[in-house]
Design a protein around this motif. Sequence first.
Motif, PDB file in Angstrom:
ATOM      1  N   SER A   7       0.875  -1.179   0.000  1.00 23.57           N
ATOM      2  CA  SER A   7       0.000   0.000   0.000  1.00 23.57           C
ATOM      3  C   SER A   7       0.901   1.215   0.000  1.00 23.57           C
ATOM      4  O   SER A   7       2.050   1.136   0.450  1.00 23.57           O
ATOM      5  CB  SER A   7      -0.909   0.024   1.240  1.00 23.57           C
ATOM      6  OG  SER A   7      -0.154   0.221   2.413  1.00 23.57           O
ATOM      7  N   ASP A   8       0.423   2.321  -0.554  1.00 30.74           N
ATOM      8  CA  ASP A   8       1.281   3.500  -0.528  1.00 30.74           C
ATOM      9  C   ASP A   8       1.285   4.122   0.854  1.00 30.74           C
ATOM     10  O   ASP A   8       2.310   4.551   1.355  1.00 30.74           O
ATOM     11  CB  ASP A   8       0.837   4.531  -1.565  1.00 30.74           C
ATOM     12  CG  ASP A   8       1.913   5.598  -1.731  1.00 30.74           C
ATOM     13  OD1 ASP A   8       3.049   5.219  -2.072  1.00 30.74           O
ATOM     14  OD2 ASP A   8       1.636   6.785  -1.476  1.00 30.74           O
ATOM     15  N   THR A  12      -4.132   1.606   5.674  1.00 30.49           N
ATOM     16  CA  THR A  12      -5.067   1.346   4.575  1.00 30.49           C
ATOM     17  C   THR A  12      -5.957   0.141   4.838  1.00 30.49           C
ATOM     18  O   THR A  12      -6.966  -0.046   4.163  1.00 30.49           O
ATOM     19  CB  THR A  12      -4.309   1.031   3.271  1.00 30.49           C
ATOM     20  OG1 THR A  12      -3.477  -0.104   3.520  1.00 30.49           O
ATOM     21  CG2 THR A  12      -3.464   2.201   2.825  1.00 30.49           C
ATOM     22  N   ARG A  14      -4.218  -2.853   4.919  1.00 30.50           N
ATOM     23  CA  ARG A  14      -3.381  -3.882   4.271  1.00 30.50           C
ATOM     24  C   ARG A  14      -3.160  -5.083   5.184  1.00 30.50           C
ATOM     25  O   ARG A  14      -3.436  -6.229   4.793  1.00 30.50           O
ATOM     26  CB  ARG A  14      -2.030  -3.253   3.863  1.00 30.50           C
ATOM     27  CG  ARG A  14      -0.939  -4.242   3.491  1.00 30.50           C
ATOM     28  CD  ARG A  14       0.332  -3.548   3.006  1.00 30.50           C
ATOM     29  NE  ARG A  14       0.597  -2.279   3.636  1.00 30.50           N
ATOM     30  CZ  ARG A  14       1.264  -2.117   4.787  1.00 30.50           C
ATOM     31  NH1 ARG A  14       1.732  -3.156   5.449  1.00 30.50           N
ATOM     32  NH2 ARG A  14       1.457  -0.910   5.290  1.00 30.50           N
ATOM     33  N   ALA A 139       4.792   0.082   3.999  1.00 33.10           N
ATOM     34  CA  ALA A 139       4.060   1.014   3.140  1.00 33.10           C
ATOM     35  C   ALA A 139       5.004   1.807   2.241  1.00 33.10           C
ATOM     36  O   ALA A 139       6.175   1.988   2.541  1.00 33.10           O
ATOM     37  CB  ALA A 139       3.241   1.962   4.005  1.00 33.10           C
ATOM     38  N   VAL A 166      -2.605  -4.393  -4.031  1.00 32.04           N
ATOM     39  CA  VAL A 166      -2.319  -3.031  -3.564  1.00 32.04           C
ATOM     40  C   VAL A 166      -3.574  -2.503  -2.873  1.00 32.04           C
ATOM     41  O   VAL A 166      -4.641  -2.410  -3.487  1.00 32.04           O
ATOM     42  CB  VAL A 166      -1.892  -2.122  -4.728  1.00 32.04           C
ATOM     43  CG1 VAL A 166      -1.679  -0.698  -4.227  1.00 32.04           C
ATOM     44  CG2 VAL A 166      -0.630  -2.674  -5.388  1.00 32.04           C
ATOM     45  N   PHE A 167      -3.407  -2.202  -1.591  1.00 33.97           N
ATOM     46  CA  PHE A 167      -4.551  -1.809  -0.764  1.00 33.97           C
ATOM     47  C   PHE A 167      -4.675  -0.292  -0.696  1.00 33.97           C
ATOM     48  O   PHE A 167      -3.665   0.410  -0.617  1.00 33.97           O
ATOM     49  CB  PHE A 167      -4.373  -2.348   0.666  1.00 33.97           C
ATOM     50  CG  PHE A 167      -4.466  -3.844   0.733  1.00 33.97           C
ATOM     51  CD1 PHE A 167      -5.691  -4.446   1.010  1.00 33.97           C
ATOM     52  CD2 PHE A 167      -3.371  -4.652   0.485  1.00 33.97           C
ATOM     53  CE1 PHE A 167      -5.805  -5.822   1.065  1.00 33.97           C
ATOM     54  CE2 PHE A 167      -3.482  -6.036   0.528  1.00 33.97           C
ATOM     55  CZ  PHE A 167      -4.699  -6.616   0.817  1.00 33.97           C
ATOM     56  N   HIS A 168      -5.903   0.175  -0.718  1.00 35.09           N
ATOM     57  CA  HIS A 168      -6.106   1.606  -0.464  1.00 35.09           C
ATOM     58  C   HIS A 168      -7.506   1.833   0.071  1.00 35.09           C
ATOM     59  O   HIS A 168      -8.412   1.026  -0.106  1.00 35.09           O
ATOM     60  CB  HIS A 168      -5.866   2.427  -1.732  1.00 35.09           C
ATOM     61  CG  HIS A 168      -6.846   2.167  -2.839  1.00 35.09           C
ATOM     62  ND1 HIS A 168      -8.041   2.835  -2.934  1.00 35.09           N
ATOM     63  CD2 HIS A 168      -6.803   1.309  -3.876  1.00 35.09           C
ATOM     64  CE1 HIS A 168      -8.689   2.397  -4.011  1.00 35.09           C
ATOM     65  NE2 HIS A 168      -7.971   1.470  -4.593  1.00 35.09           N
ATOM     66  N   HIS A 174      -6.131   8.547  -1.096  1.00 31.89           N
ATOM     67  CA  HIS A 174      -5.726   7.141  -1.159  1.00 31.89           C
ATOM     68  C   HIS A 174      -5.731   6.602  -2.585  1.00 31.89           C
ATOM     69  O   HIS A 174      -4.855   5.816  -2.966  1.00 31.89           O
ATOM     70  CB  HIS A 174      -6.633   6.293  -0.259  1.00 31.89           C
ATOM     71  CG  HIS A 174      -6.177   6.249   1.164  1.00 31.89           C
ATOM     72  ND1 HIS A 174      -5.327   5.282   1.644  1.00 31.89           N
ATOM     73  CD2 HIS A 174      -6.426   7.080   2.201  1.00 31.89           C
ATOM     74  CE1 HIS A 174      -5.083   5.506   2.930  1.00 31.89           C
ATOM     75  NE2 HIS A 174      -5.740   6.588   3.289  1.00 31.89           N
ATOM     76  N   ALA A 178      -2.350   5.248  -4.264  1.00 31.99           N
ATOM     77  CA  ALA A 178      -2.218   3.842  -4.678  1.00 31.99           C
ATOM     78  C   ALA A 178      -1.859   3.760  -6.161  1.00 31.99           C
ATOM     79  O   ALA A 178      -1.014   2.946  -6.564  1.00 31.99           O
ATOM     80  CB  ALA A 178      -3.527   3.091  -4.404  1.00 31.99           C
ATOM     81  N   PHE A 208      -5.964  -4.386  -7.241  1.00 32.17           N
ATOM     82  CA  PHE A 208      -6.196  -3.445  -6.141  1.00 32.17           C
ATOM     83  C   PHE A 208      -7.301  -3.957  -5.232  1.00 32.17           C
ATOM     84  O   PHE A 208      -8.234  -4.633  -5.688  1.00 32.17           O
ATOM     85  CB  PHE A 208      -6.550  -2.067  -6.704  1.00 32.17           C
ATOM     86  CG  PHE A 208      -5.395  -1.462  -7.458  1.00 32.17           C
ATOM     87  CD1 PHE A 208      -4.528  -0.586  -6.830  1.00 32.17           C
ATOM     88  CD2 PHE A 208      -5.140  -1.825  -8.777  1.00 32.17           C
ATOM     89  CE1 PHE A 208      -3.435  -0.066  -7.500  1.00 32.17           C
ATOM     90  CE2 PHE A 208      -4.048  -1.320  -9.462  1.00 32.17           C
ATOM     91  CZ  PHE A 208      -3.193  -0.438  -8.822  1.00 32.17           C
TER      92      PHE A 208
END
Length: 305
Positions: A7-8, A12, A14, A139, A166-168, A174, A178, A208
């Motif tokens: 995840s960015d 999130t 994750r 992250a 990829v979680f957001h 968000h 992401a 995602f």
Amino acid sequence: MLVFAASDKGGTGRSVTSANLAYQRALAGDHVAYVDFDFGSPTAAAVFDVPGAMRGTEEQGLHSYLEGAITEPARIDVWRQTEHPLLRSRPNQSGRLVLFPGDAGGGEFVTDEHALERCVDLLLRLNGEYDLIMVDLSAGRSYAVDMALKATAHPRMRHVPFRWLVFHRWTRQHVIAAAGLVHKDHGIIKGGVDRGHDKEALEGAIRFVRAAVPDPESPLWSHGTPAQAAWMQACDEALRRLAADHGIGDSVVLGVVPLEPILQWREQLITEEDVLATQIANKETLEALEEIARSLTDDSCWGRP
Ligand SMILES: Nc1ncnc2c1ncn2[C@@H]1O[C@H](COP(=O)(O)OP(=O)(O)O)[C@@H](O)[C@H]1O
Ligand SMILES: [Mg+2]
């Protein structure tokens, strides 16, 4: 199969979502390893209710292993060591569920060539032992993400299938973050190609997951005023457009986990009992987690390998 959870941003969903996915797959009979490569925040044991390892293991975990201090990182048998009353007896037909924790007090660290080789050794070994290896990554465009990209491009790993989640969260920041983590100049795709990945194959392996998404139609929100309902609908549609414009629209979404009140209060696994017996969790949440867990290995949900 390896599944990397990225995840960015932090917070999130994750770790909580991927721990629940690991749990669902183990319930369904897979042998599952959960590898905590969230080096800066080794807290995976909290989700599995394992006492004594809530902030990383006091034994030598993944940090010590990757640094070369030991040859075998600590492992925690979740069915045996959890304090969660319903999980302690391993359910019938379930597979193993084993957590590989980071070290208590461990932090982010620069991963050199030696750490990379050890990482490849570990993932290859786990791939022989487990059906599914869920790897929770720090992250952002972290050292952990970099190591995962390098490891999976390594000649010794060529035969090992991998996928990325990829979680957001479902907000403007968000969505943009992401998309950036995956598609921007220093993102996963560009970074992966620079490390030897085939662009199309890597793109096809990334999906995602939108976590903690409020559903304006659900009873939880339907008590608001008509103005609030209309506003939420409009916001939801605007977010859909934003996601599509940023290359993370519905066609590359593996699943959506609804906002779950329990998880806002406590990081934990959602069990069938939580929905059916005590009725503290929403059925939609469990169904979403079950569906995403299934989709992890359903090729029709994924691009060309
Ligand atoms: N579906 C959800 N609904 C509500 N809260 C959630 C949901 N998923 C996760 N959370 C909560 O959000 C917080 C951040 O989740 P976490 O998994 O720790 O995020 P990350 O690993 O991305 O930092 C935790 O308190 C968690 O319980
Ligand atoms: Mg986390």
